[in-house]
Design a protein around this motif. Structure first.
Motif, PDB file in Angstrom:
ATOM      1  N   SER A  18       0.833  -1.208   0.000  1.00  0.00           N
ATOM      2  CA  SER A  18       0.000   0.000   0.000  1.00  0.00           C
ATOM      3  C   SER A  18       0.863   1.251   0.000  1.00  0.00           C
ATOM      4  O   SER A  18       0.579   2.213  -0.727  1.00  0.00           O
ATOM      5  CB  SER A  18      -0.913   0.012   1.232  1.00  0.00           C
ATOM      6  OG  SER A  18      -1.843  -1.028   1.163  1.00  0.00           O
ATOM      7  N   THR A  75     -11.201  -0.191   3.376  1.00  0.00           N
ATOM      8  CA  THR A  75     -11.302   0.879   4.368  1.00  0.00           C
ATOM      9  C   THR A  75     -10.269   0.757   5.483  1.00  0.00           C
ATOM     10  O   THR A  75     -10.212   1.620   6.350  1.00  0.00           O
ATOM     11  CB  THR A  75     -12.715   0.894   4.985  1.00  0.00           C
ATOM     12  OG1 THR A  75     -12.975  -0.384   5.573  1.00  0.00           O
ATOM     13  CG2 THR A  75     -13.770   1.210   3.937  1.00  0.00           C
ATOM     14  N   THR A  76      -9.486  -0.282   5.470  1.00  0.00           N
ATOM     15  CA  THR A  76      -8.494  -0.468   6.514  1.00  0.00           C
ATOM     16  C   THR A  76      -7.430   0.620   6.455  1.00  0.00           C
ATOM     17  O   THR A  76      -7.094   1.112   5.376  1.00  0.00           O
ATOM     18  CB  THR A  76      -7.832  -1.865   6.397  1.00  0.00           C
ATOM     19  OG1 THR A  76      -6.802  -1.971   7.384  1.00  0.00           O
ATOM     20  CG2 THR A  76      -7.220  -2.081   5.023  1.00  0.00           C
ATOM     21  N   SER A  77      -6.903   0.967   7.588  1.00  0.00           N
ATOM     22  CA  SER A  77      -5.838   1.978   7.627  1.00  0.00           C
ATOM     23  C   SER A  77      -4.544   1.458   7.015  1.00  0.00           C
ATOM     24  O   SER A  77      -3.622   2.232   6.775  1.00  0.00           O
ATOM     25  CB  SER A  77      -5.592   2.430   9.070  1.00  0.00           C
ATOM     26  OG  SER A  77      -5.187   1.337   9.872  1.00  0.00           O
ATOM     27  N   TYR A  78      -4.464   0.171   6.747  1.00  0.00           N
ATOM     28  CA  TYR A  78      -3.267  -0.422   6.136  1.00  0.00           C
ATOM     29  C   TYR A  78      -3.341  -0.457   4.613  1.00  0.00           C
ATOM     30  O   TYR A  78      -2.393  -0.852   3.952  1.00  0.00           O
ATOM     31  CB  TYR A  78      -3.027  -1.832   6.682  1.00  0.00           C
ATOM     32  CG  TYR A  78      -2.865  -1.825   8.178  1.00  0.00           C
ATOM     33  CD1 TYR A  78      -1.725  -1.304   8.769  1.00  0.00           C
ATOM     34  CD2 TYR A  78      -3.877  -2.296   9.004  1.00  0.00           C
ATOM     35  CE1 TYR A  78      -1.580  -1.273  10.146  1.00  0.00           C
ATOM     36  CE2 TYR A  78      -3.742  -2.271  10.378  1.00  0.00           C
ATOM     37  CZ  TYR A  78      -2.599  -1.760  10.941  1.00  0.00           C
ATOM     38  OH  TYR A  78      -2.462  -1.720  12.308  1.00  0.00           O
ATOM     39  N   ASP A  81      -3.598   5.070   0.995  1.00  0.00           N
ATOM     40  CA  ASP A  81      -4.211   6.332   1.412  1.00  0.00           C
ATOM     41  C   ASP A  81      -4.519   7.223   0.219  1.00  0.00           C
ATOM     42  O   ASP A  81      -5.450   8.019   0.262  1.00  0.00           O
ATOM     43  CB  ASP A  81      -3.273   7.101   2.357  1.00  0.00           C
ATOM     44  CG  ASP A  81      -3.102   6.394   3.688  1.00  0.00           C
ATOM     45  OD1 ASP A  81      -4.072   5.786   4.179  1.00  0.00           O
ATOM     46  OD2 ASP A  81      -1.989   6.452   4.242  1.00  0.00           O
TER      47      ASP A  81
END
Length: 147
Positions: A18, A75-78, A81
Motif C-alpha cells: 500500500s 477501508t483499513t488503515s493499512y 491512502d
C-alpha cells in the motif's frame, strides 16, 4: 512476515505494498497492480509461489475487487491512502487467476495459513474476493415454473 489478522491488508507485506502504491504517481499505479497480479498468475502450477508475492497479489486483487459490482471498499488503515485509478475490466480475470494461484497447493502463503486455526477463515475471505472478481456462471438447468 508480521501478520495480525486474516484481512487482505493485515500484514506487513500488504501494508508495505500500500505504501508503494501511495508513493507511485497516480498514472503508474495501475501498472504496479497489474505487475503484481501477473507475477502471481503466471507462476507455473509446479512452481512454488513465494509468500510475499502471494500476499501482494491478494492485496492487489482486493483493490481491483473493490471497484467491481458487489466489491467491498478497502477501508483499513493499512490500505492505500492515495486515490487509485479506475481499473480496467481486464484486470478482473487476471486478479481471479492470481487468487487461484495463491490458493493452489504450491503456494507458500496458503501452506502457512493452512498450518493455523484461522486457515479455513482466511481461505473463505480469498474465495469470496475471487467470486467478486469473476463470479461463476449461473448453472443452466430446468425451468423453475409449473406448466
Amino acid at each position: 512476515m508480521g501478520t495480525w489478522d486474516i484481512g487482505h491488508f493485515d500484514n506487513d507485506t500488504a501494508a508495505d505494498f500500500s505504501g508503494t502504491l501511495d508513493e507511485t504517481p497516480l498514472a503508474e499505479r495501475e501498472a504496479v497492480v497489474r505487475r503484481v497480479l501477473t507475477l502471481a498468475a503466471d507462476t507455473g502450477a509446479e512452481d512454488y509461489l513465494d509468500c510475499d508475492e502471494a500476499v501482494e497479489a491478494v492485496a492487489a486483487a482486493a483493490l481491483v475487487a473493490s471497484q467491481c459490482p458487489g466489491g467491498e471498499p478497502v477501508t483499513t488503515s493499512y490500505g492505500p491512502d492515495e486515490p487509485l485509478p479506475a481499473f480496467p475490466a481486464d484486470l478482473r480475470p487476471l486478479a481471479a487467476k492470481a487468487l487461484d494461484r495463491v490458493l493452489a497447493e504450491e503456494s507458500e502463503l496458503a501452506e502457512l495459513w493452512d498450518e493455523t486455526e484461522e486457515g479455513p477463515a482466511w481461505r473463505r475471505t480469498v474465495k469470496d474476493l475471487r467470486a467478486v472478481l469473476r463470479p461463476e456462471p449461473e448453472p443452466v438447468g430446468e425451468a423453475l415454473f409449473e406448466v
